[in-house]
Design a protein around this motif. Structure first.
Motif, PDB file in Angstrom:
ATOM      1  N   VAL A  34       0.837  -1.096  -0.258  1.00  0.00           N
ATOM      2  CA  VAL A  34       0.058  -0.153   0.081  1.00  0.00           C
ATOM      3  C   VAL A  34       0.825   1.233   0.021  1.00  0.00           C
ATOM      4  N   ILE A  35       1.876   1.215   0.820  1.00  0.00           N
ATOM      5  CA  ILE A  35       2.377   2.514   1.075  1.00  0.00           C
ATOM      6  C   ILE A  35       3.489   2.624  -0.050  1.00  0.00           C
ATOM      7  N   ALA A  38       1.583   4.033  -2.901  1.00  0.00           N
ATOM      8  CA  ALA A  38       1.326   5.457  -2.634  1.00  0.00           C
ATOM      9  C   ALA A  38       2.346   6.360  -2.823  1.00  0.00           C
ATOM     10  N   TYR A  45       1.782  10.323  -3.164  1.00  0.00           N
ATOM     11  CA  TYR A  45       0.394   9.737  -2.068  1.00  0.00           C
ATOM     12  C   TYR A  45      -1.012  10.154  -2.973  1.00  0.00           C
ATOM     13  N   SER A  46      -1.019  10.434  -3.979  1.00  0.00           N
ATOM     14  CA  SER A  46      -2.232  10.790  -4.784  1.00  0.00           C
ATOM     15  C   SER A  46      -3.165   9.651  -4.924  1.00  0.00           C
ATOM     16  N   GLY A  47      -2.631   8.523  -4.848  1.00  0.00           N
ATOM     17  CA  GLY A  47      -3.515   7.454  -4.989  1.00  0.00           C
ATOM     18  C   GLY A  47      -2.656   6.168  -4.592  1.00  0.00           C
ATOM     19  N   ASN A  48      -3.169   4.927  -4.446  1.00  0.00           N
ATOM     20  CA  ASN A  48      -2.553   3.768  -4.459  1.00  0.00           C
ATOM     21  C   ASN A  48      -2.981   2.620  -4.938  1.00  0.00           C
ATOM     22  N   ASN A  49      -2.153   1.656  -5.132  1.00  0.00           N
ATOM     23  CA  ASN A  49      -2.631   0.641  -6.106  1.00  0.00           C
ATOM     24  C   ASN A  49      -1.567  -0.503  -5.915  1.00  0.00           C
ATOM     25  N   PRO A  50      -1.980  -1.522  -4.909  1.00  0.00           N
ATOM     26  CA  PRO A  50      -0.773  -2.667  -4.846  1.00  0.00           C
ATOM     27  C   PRO A  50      -0.404  -3.245  -6.131  1.00  0.00           C
TER      28      PRO A  50
ATOM     29  N   TYR B 105     -10.165  -1.610  -5.867  1.00  0.00           N
ATOM     30  CA  TYR B 105      -8.872  -1.896  -6.788  1.00  0.00           C
ATOM     31  C   TYR B 105      -9.558  -2.374  -8.059  1.00  0.00           C
ATOM     32  N   LYS B 207      -6.572  -1.513 -10.321  1.00  0.00           N
ATOM     33  CA  LYS B 207      -6.805  -0.089 -10.425  1.00  0.00           C
ATOM     34  C   LYS B 207      -6.292   0.823  -9.353  1.00  0.00           C
ATOM     35  N   VAL B 209      -6.858   3.676  -6.273  1.00  0.00           N
ATOM     36  CA  VAL B 209      -7.766   4.593  -5.441  1.00  0.00           C
ATOM     37  C   VAL B 209      -7.317   5.695  -5.353  1.00  0.00           C
ATOM     38  N   ASN B 210      -7.862   6.724  -5.617  1.00  0.00           N
ATOM     39  CA  ASN B 210      -7.377   8.280  -5.502  1.00  0.00           C
ATOM     40  C   ASN B 210      -7.503   8.827  -3.960  1.00  0.00           C
ATOM     41  N   PRO B 214      -3.312  14.524  -0.847  1.00  0.00           N
ATOM     42  CA  PRO B 214      -2.536  13.258  -0.558  1.00  0.00           C
ATOM     43  C   PRO B 214      -1.628  13.425   0.482  1.00  0.00           C
TER      44      PRO B 214
END
Lengths: 184, 668
Positions: A34-35, A38, A45-50, B105, B207, B209-210, B214
């Motif tokens: 996650v981090i 991000a 950090y505007s989004g995250n996506n494993p 996601y 996908k 997640v926004n 931030p």
């Protein structure tokens, strides 16, 4: 590992950054993914996506397999043969420990473009953020100095280009770059 | 762009096999947040009270909370909502694990299922590709087994699967939905899934997640992690070990079970074993757990290790958490080894770990007292443990007496008759409760038991200590760093609370204070359930990292919705009232707001009446527990009062009708 070469008193030294992994301590939570994703989002950090993460927990909960692996070099082709390791009675596929972004698996590739991803140890941060966010200490961070080997660092741009060349052929890539240059 | 949420729901009609991706209204997010909040809105809008739980028109909603899939630690819960076959009210059981973030996601906030599939199917959500697939080969398979088989056949080890076992397929009223170590168990939602012919939902998403702001959001996340570390290093003194730290009760970690085994009831919530725990048992149970437990494990993006992988010789591996560790052992008057073994089978069958042992102990009590006879139990073994396995198999297969017991103690007792109802003694709103029987009425717990519409005490209690500290100095110490309180007055309530004397239970905290305390505790749970936050880091433990002061900031910077404490409190009140409204419309009234008769030995009818009157007033409900026209208006829920008036639940001038006009809430 990423080496930063520093020259001191004529001797080449490099700082070796190491993420130490204790698979026994991993709780499988994937906070590292996650981090990481991000941190590497743009803007940060505007989004995250494993799926974009440069660290992945290879997990098979019922077999009690949890291996956090952070992305290493891009590999053009997958290995010809694959070993199986049995450790403490648990059977691991060789890929479970492999850090390559390679054609055999979806790990360490941008999900949309397929471009390879590589761990950069969160440059600019005190320690890699996966380590910071791993509160069970499955990941710990170590820096040490080593005699430098003569080795050129392959920059991110080159890795990307190389993979595109592998995917589409050098000629197509050259043509595309030529076209793009004209537009500018 | 939508932040934190995806802005899309999946609408699946299982009768027609139709799947649609539907954009949601951002206005609803502002009013109801997400998760439970928006689920309640959908159920209100689309499931009128005439709809039976097993009707194709009943909806089964799987929702990811508003902040699931963001980096907010511990925010991973799936909120499953439907109309329960057991309580015939709104059920909103939840599960942690990995499913909800994966759904985000994949690009969806909810999966809304309606209709019934003619054949057993499963749903496969792979980003934009969603398909209904044949599950006939999975019929009768265990819930965990099913998840593994689906991952294998899809060749997608990263797919997260929520599945039912045989109990759900056979519409057992306490069937669960299982997902790795987590399960949505309460209220029989697994039965609704089985009724719809849906074996599982597998999901895989790649996908983004926004996040709206931030840097601010990450700063809040880091603060939470820091505070978790602080709390781990500073357990709360003066409370039992499982209440000292964070997370859900650390049953997989803690071996000292003196408190549970000596204070909770054994059998059919009847027997208290006051001197049960001794060194010998402690050693035996510790060995059992140490040998069975392979690893402590966590849900998505959470450092708390509330679960464990359990491997017992000769049995498939499964995962467990929390109090199921003891429920089977204690209901069968047995030991931990038996408890862990039968829980493996129960998990594969997919049944609730609270109701199931109690239903079986209830059946054995009926048998021992001659209400059920050998004719009802043909072939039942002679030992209690053997009987538990026998009963479990009968129940999930709905064979013989199992078909009756599969409806839970309330309905089973009604059907068995012959005095059986006296044995179904531990229910609230037809739903089996934790096996606890106490002495002196506690006003806070009275109101929570009576009015908690999740109908499970752990889903409303939390923030306020369960009992006073004996010494004032201890209380002063406790309130020193108690910044989670919404108002300073809560500190005073606690400081003045004594074990004995004038300021002790049942008359202290006063009615007014009790209302404040219960409302605060409930509010935090409802906020968690909309955001998808695990109660274990928020509403359940004392001094949690998430609270009313940082939640608005999480929502503002995460979802980009302008939020403050007052607005968040109002939103939580809005959808909490909407849950109440769904249930009121289904016939629930004051008469249903009561704990089990024998929960406390010492009861105070006058005080209890005052408490309920006071709390209803505080909540903006009339004397029968129906939200008033004025309070609904204040919450922007005029559409609810309009419906109530049309149905004669409220009169046009806003009062209650002279006689009850709603349908009696009984099984047809």
């Amino acid at each position: 590992m990423k080496g930063v070469v520093t020259v001191t008193g004529g001797n080449k030294k490099k700082k070796v950054k190491t993420i130490k992994i204790d698979t026994d301590k991993c709780n499988g939570c994937r906070a590292c993914e996650v981090i990481c994703s991000a941190f590497h989002a743009a803007p940060k950090y505007s989004g995250n996506n494993p799926a974009r993460s440069r660290i992945r927990v290879i997990r098979d909960p019922l077999a009690d397999i949890y291996v956090p692996v952070h992305a290493g070099e891009y590999a053009v082709a997958e290995c010809a043969g694959r070993e199986k390791y049995t450790i403490d009675g648990k059977e691991y596929d060789e890929c479970s420990f492999c850090r390559a972004s390679c054609p055999s698996r979806p790990e360490f590739k941008e999900p949309d473009s397929g471009l390879p991803l590589k761990c950069d140890m969160c440059e600019g941060e005190e320690e890699p953020l996966c380590v910071k966010w791993c509160m069970v200490d499955a990941l710990t961070y170590e820096e040490r100095e080593e005699e430098a080997e003569e080795q050129e660092e392959q920059e991110e741009l080159e890795i990307g280009l190389e993979s595109l060349a592998d995917k589409y052929g050098m000629q197509k890539l050259k043509d595309a770059i030529a076209r793009m240059s004209k537009k500018d | 762009m939508r932040y934190a949420e995806t802005g899309f729901n999946l609408e699946v009609d299982l009768t027609r096999g139709n799947i649609e991706r539907v954009a949601t209204d951002p206005g609803d997010t502002e009013l109801y947040l997400g998760g439970l909040g928006t689920n309640a809105k959908i159920l209100w809008d689309r499931v009128p009270p005439e709809v039976e739980p097993f009707s194709p028109d009943n909806l089964l909603i799987f929702a990811a909370g508003l902040l699931c899939g963001t980096p907010a630690t511990g925010c991973n819960r799936t909120i499953v909502s439907t109309i329960s076959p057991q309580t015939r009210l709104m059920a909103f059981s939840m599960m942690g694990g990995f499913w909800a973030p994966e759904l985000k996601y994949a690009g969806y906030d909810k999966v809304i299922l309606r209709g019934k599939s003619p054949d057993l199917v499963y749903l496969w959500i792979n980003n934009d590709q969603v398909e209904i697939r044949d599950a006939s080969h999975l019929q009768g398979k265990g819930a965990i087994e099913t998840s593994e088989l689906i991952r294998q056949e899809l060749k997608e080890p990263k797919a997260q699967v929520a599945a039912i076992g045989l109990a759900g397929e056979n519409r057992v009223y306490f069937a669960s939905i299982e997902q790795s170590k987590s399960s949505a168990s309460r209220g029989g939602i697994g039965a609704v899934m089985g009724d719809k012919g849906l074996k599982a939902i597998a999901v895989r998403g790649t996908k983004d997640v926004n996040i709206a702001q931030p840097v601010e959001f990450l700063e809040l996340c880091n603060e939470v992690l820091e505070y978790i570390k602080f709390r781990e290093e500073n357990p709360i003194p003066g409370v039992m070990p499982i209440l000292a730290g964070l997370g859900s009760p650390q049953e997989m970690k803690v071996h000292d079970e003196k408190w549970h085994t000596e204070n909770f009831m054994w059998g059919n919530s009847r027997v208290r074993k006051k001197d049960f725990w001794n060194e010998e048992i402690a050693k035996e149970w510790t060995d059992t757990m140490e040998n069975a437990r392979r690893r402590l494990i966590s849900c998505f993006n959470c450092p708390m290790e509330c679960g464990a992988t359990i491997s017992l010789p000769g049995l498939p591996t499964y995962m467990m958490k929390c109090f199921t560790k003891l429920t089977y052992a204690m209901a069968a008057m047995s030991d931990l080894d038996f408890g862990l073994r039968i829980a493996q089978r129960a998990t594969e069958y997919g049944v609730d770990g609270f109701s199931t042992p109690q239903v079986m102990a209830f059946a054995l009590e009926l048998y021992e007292n001659g209400v059920l006879s050998d004719d009802d139990m043909p072939g039942m073994p002679s030992d209690t443990e053997g009987r538990f396995y026998w009963l479990l198999d009968k129940i999930v297969r709905r064979e013989g007496i199992g078909d009756v017991l599969a409806n839970g103690t309330y309905w089973a007792a009604k059907e068995i008759g012959n005095g059986a109802e006296a044995y179904a003694h531990n229910n609230i709103k037809k739903h089996e409760q934790l096996p606890l029987k106490l002495s002196m009425l506690n006003p806070i717990y009275f109101l929570m038991y009576a009015t908690g519409e999740k109908i499970n005490i752990t889903q409303i209690e939390g923030q306020f200590p369960q009992a006073p500290y004996p010494k004032r100095e201890q209380r002063e110490e406790f309130v020193k760093d108690w910044f989670q309180v919404p108002d300073e007055k809560f500190k005073q309530y606690f400081l003045d609370w004594e074990l004995r004397g004038e300021k002790s239970i049942p008359y202290y905290p006063t009615v007014e204070m009790t209302c404040d305390i219960v409302d605060w505790q409930e509010r935090m749970h409802y906020i968690d359930d909309a955001l998808g936050m695990c109660a274990g880091l928020s509403s359940f433990p004392l001094k949690p990292p998430y609270h009313i002061h940082n939640y608005p900031k999480f929502i503002s910077s995460g979802a980009g919705i302008d939020m403050d404490e007052a607005k968040l409190t109002q939103a939580a009140k809005r959808y909490r009232t909407l849950v109440r409204a769904v249930n009121i419309r289904r016939g629930m009234r004051r008469k249903d707001d009561k704990p089990p008769e024998n929960h406390w030995k010492k009861r105070f009818p006058e005080l209890e009446k005052e408490l309920l009157d006071g709390y209803y007033k505080f909540k903006g409900w009339n004397n029968d527990g129906v939200p008033t026209k004025e309070s609904l208006h204040e919450l922007g829920l005029d559409y609810v009062s309009g419906d109530f008036i049309k149905r004669g639940i409220l009169t046009d001038n806003g009062g209650a009708p002279s006689k009850e006009t709603s349908a009696e809430n009984e099984k047809k």
